[in-house]
Scaffold this active site. Structure first.
Site, PDB file in Angstrom:
ATOM      1  N   GLU B  49       0.874  -1.171   0.000  1.00 53.82           N
ATOM      2  CA  GLU B  49       0.000   0.000   0.000  1.00 53.82           C
ATOM      3  C   GLU B  49       0.907   1.216   0.000  1.00 53.82           C
ATOM      4  O   GLU B  49       1.657   1.453   0.954  1.00 53.82           O
ATOM      5  CB  GLU B  49      -0.917   0.005   1.228  1.00 53.82           C
ATOM      6  CG  GLU B  49      -2.100  -0.946   1.085  1.00 53.82           C
ATOM      7  CD  GLU B  49      -3.142  -0.787   2.189  1.00 53.82           C
ATOM      8  OE1 GLU B  49      -2.958   0.065   3.090  1.00 53.82           O
ATOM      9  OE2 GLU B  49      -4.140  -1.535   2.168  1.00 53.82           O
ATOM     10  N   ASP B  60      -5.957  10.021   9.644  1.00 54.85           N
ATOM     11  CA  ASP B  60      -4.682   9.500  10.112  1.00 54.85           C
ATOM     12  C   ASP B  60      -4.227  10.136  11.408  1.00 54.85           C
ATOM     13  O   ASP B  60      -4.465  11.317  11.654  1.00 54.85           O
ATOM     14  CB  ASP B  60      -3.608   9.718   9.037  1.00 54.85           C
ATOM     15  CG  ASP B  60      -3.762   8.735   7.890  1.00 54.85           C
ATOM     16  OD1 ASP B  60      -3.606   7.527   8.141  1.00 54.85           O
ATOM     17  OD2 ASP B  60      -4.066   9.172   6.761  1.00 54.85           O
TER      18      ASP B  60
END
Ligand code: PLP
Lengths: 410, 273
Positions: B49, B60
């Site tokens: 990824e 995040d």
């Protein structure tokens, strides 16, 4: 109401916006991570129920009347009108609300939602601290625990509001990531919300964010436009030719505009922060100079670079210092129903002084942008025309900024 | 069949689980990303990824926020990231690459151009954190026609109806977010994950991979018992942060951790077999 409802343009402005998924044309929607979806669904379901619930509306109206002090006056600014030499300028006095700005209309509404949903904690993001203060205020009023996220740059710039929030019992969390300003405070509030959705309600401060926020903030702020319509009827016997409001995230403007959308004979002007001028990058005018993109859960006009990274913004008024804007404004721009213009820092400061000297009203620097444009506009219109400016807040919070610019140590 | 699907079929035959490391492209600098990708494959990665840095990474935690900031300091753009994938593909035709990031850089490039260039570069899947299936409807077919798997997230809070929707539209694999929060927040609770995955499997046929909160080899091994693949992000990215001034050491540290996870996962699978 003495408004002609038969006129229509190509877009049918009687159709209720947004659609069921929160879209205003291509704008709005719900662009969030899966981790937030359930929380937004819960909020949407609750709001759909309460939106037309007479008990909820009655409680909201009662708070607005007895706590906020509504209706706010519609005031004819006679000497300002004379100075401009054109259309009559009226001011919708949101500066006279409790806490000194329109923000509290929304925080009362959302605090009531939190109460109905049984959430004991609220969080908010803030730039200048106005929404933070309005959130801390209603948290005190309803006995809710309150945490406010604020960029560390703004914490430094707005010490007095930080102290105010603390006096009101709120915790202020300084955010040090990104540009350390409003957009980063909003990112951090979202992150906190994801982790604490069970007991926490997120009070968003403007008509932006993922659906249903732009809709519910607009609904709560629409009291501004509805009162204006009634007051115009009573005081002038007709509706204005134009309404003018400053646009940061767009909540005070949409509150004024929304009830007027279906009456195309009333022109609508949103005034963005022109900063140092629209030629460079030092402004906060996504509708004037940006392009559509996705940030903070909705598709809207944004200030971004050619790679889609969000840009830092500049405005003398912290409350307009935001790279995005509520999606309903993006839609109103694209269908041509509202016009979006800009006033520079200098024009706003000049307007601040004019209104202070001519009317004895000190406007917030955000609202000063609306005044600045309204003065220009009035000068181009006949004397029998009427402009209503939304005076979104009072200027006490900005006095140190003005003093600094004047070289005075206040 | 997509490279992602082939990878999971091969692993199923071998009785293994996928190891899926996440790194942010351009962190700590642009030149390090491709060598780090190859090194991760050496260490046992099946899918990579590759994070596309964004100025406002809302989902995040601090570790990946700072990785985005380090990367953006060098001006890493979506075009640069596609260039890195093309470079990687010159010598690796086997390892699947998934771009992970936020929607705005894609919107800025424009969907038609993005899917064409991503496909040409050798990207296999795209996970756009802030593009849920409802908002992807109008562009979904563009990704499919370009041979790009649109990968979706599921969370502990996902309702039955959403699990069904994502079961229908998700391709490649489904990324199960193991906890309430942002990336890098807390340690994983394997029993809780197992219960939820049992439920999700009733509606989702694609492989189920688990991410968020997997910090060491032992956790990777335990999680791998209950799913098809283990995604490791913040734990690796914090190794990069520690050695941001020394990319050679950063690669060593990142692959060291990934390699230990591979070993522990494989030992576990062998013991079970
Ligand atoms: C007095 C005042 N007006 C306007 C704004 C801008 O926000 P909005 O565009 O949501 O009305 C603010 C924000 O802090 C404000 O304090």
């Amino acid at each position: 109401m003495s408004i002609n409802t038969t006129e229509k343009q190509a877009t049918d402005f009687n159709v209720e916006m947004p659609d069921a998924d929160g879209h205003f044309g291509i704008f709005g929607g719900r662009f969030v991570s899966e981790t937030l979806t359930a929380a937004l669904d819960e909020l949407q379901e609750t709001y759909e129920k309460l939106r037309n619930d007479p008990d909820f509306q009655a409680e909201f109206d009662k708070e607005l009347a007895h706590y906020v002090g509504r209706p706010s006056p519609l005031y004819f600014a006679e000497r300002l009108t004379e100075e401009c030499g054109g259309a009559k300028i009226y001011l919708k006095r949101e500066d006279l609300n409790h806490t000194g700005a329109h923000k509290v209309n929304n925080t009362i509404g959302q605090a009531l939602l939190a109460k109905f949903m049984g959430k004991k904690k609220v969080i908010a993001e803030t730039g200048a601290g106005q929404h933070g203060v309005a959130s801390a205020t209603v948290a005190a009023r309803f006995g809710l625990e309150c945490k406010v996220f604020m960029g560390s740059t703004d914490v430094e710039r707005q010490k007095l509001n930080v102290y105010r929030m603390k006096l009101l019992g709120a915790e202020v969390e300084s955010v040090t990531c990104g540009t350390k300003t409003l957009k980063d405070a909003m990112n951090e509030a979202m992150r906190h919300w994801v982790t604490n959705v069970d007991d926490t309600f997120y009070i968003i401060g403007t008509a932006a964010g993922p659906h249903p926020y732009p809709m519910l903030v607009r609904d709560f702020q629409s009291i501004i436009g509805r009162e204006t319509q009634r007051q115009c009827d009573e005081q002038i016997g007709r509706q204005p030719d134009a309404v003018v409001a400053c646009v940061g995230g767009g909540s005070n403007a949409i509150g004024m505009f929304h009830p007027y959308i279906k009456y195309p004979e009333v022109e609508m002007y949103g005034v963005e922060a022109g900063g140092l001028g629209l030629e460079g990058d030092d402004h906060a005018a996504p509708l004037s100079k940006g392009k559509p993109g996705v940030l903070h859960g909705n598709r809207t006009y944004l200030m971004e670079d050619e790679n889609g990274q969000i840009m830092g913004t500049h405005s003398v008024s912290a409350g307009l210092d935001y790279p995005g804007v509520g999606p309903e404004h993006s839609w109103l721009k694209d269908v041509g129903r509202a016009k979006y213009v800009a006033a520079t820092d200098d024009e706003a400061i000049d307007a601040f002084h004019k209104l202070t000297r001519l009317e004895g009203i000190m406007p917030a620097l955000e609202s000063s942008h609306a005044i600045a444009y309204a003065m220009k506009l009035a000068a181009t219109m006949d004397k029998d025309k009427v402009i209503v400016v939304n005076l979104s807040g009072r200027g006490d919070k900005d006095i140190h900024t003005i003093a600094e610019l004047d070289g005075v140590t206040a | 069949m997509s490279r992602i699907t082939k990878t999971f079929e091969r692993l199923a035959e071998e009785g293994k689980k996928a190891l899926i490391p996440y790194i942010t492209a351009g962190d700590p600098d642009k030149a390090t990303t491709v060598p780090m990708m190859h090194a991760l494959v050496e260490a046992g990665a099946d899918v990579i990824e590759l994070g596309v840095p964004f100025s406002d990474p809302m989902a995040d935690g601090p570790t990946i926020q700072l990785a985005c900031e380090r990367s953006l300091k060098h001006g890493t753009s979506l075009r640069d990231v596609l260039g890195m994938v093309a470079e990687f593909r010159k010598t690796d035709k086997r390892t699947a690459v998934v771009l992970m990031g936020y929607l705005n850089p894609v919107e800025a490039m424009g969907y038609p151009e993005f899917v064409e260039q991503a496909s040409a570069a050798g990207v296999d899947g795209v996970l756009v954190v802030d593009m849920p299936p409802e908002e992807a409807r109008s562009v979904d077919s563009m990704f499919e026609e370009a041979g790009l798997d649109l990968i979706y997230l599921l969370a502990p809070t996902s309702t039955e109806r959403r699990i069904k929707t994502i079961g229908e539209v998700g391709r490649g694999y489904v990324y199960y977010v193991s906890l309430r929060g942002v990336t890098g927040s807390a340690a994983i609770d394997v029993e809780d994950v197992e219960r939820n995955l049992d439920h999700i499997r009733q509606h989702v046929k694609a492989p189920l991979c688990v991410g968020f909160g997997i910090q060491n080899a032992e956790a990777a091994a335990r999680v791998s018992e209950v799913c098809d693949g283990v995604i490791v992000g913040s734990a690796l990215v914090s190794r990069i942060a520690d050695q941001a001034d020394n990319p050679v050491q950063a690669i060593k540290d990142v692959t060291g951790l990934a390699g230990s996870m591979r070993e522990a996962m494989d030992a576990n699978a062998a013991a079970e077999a």
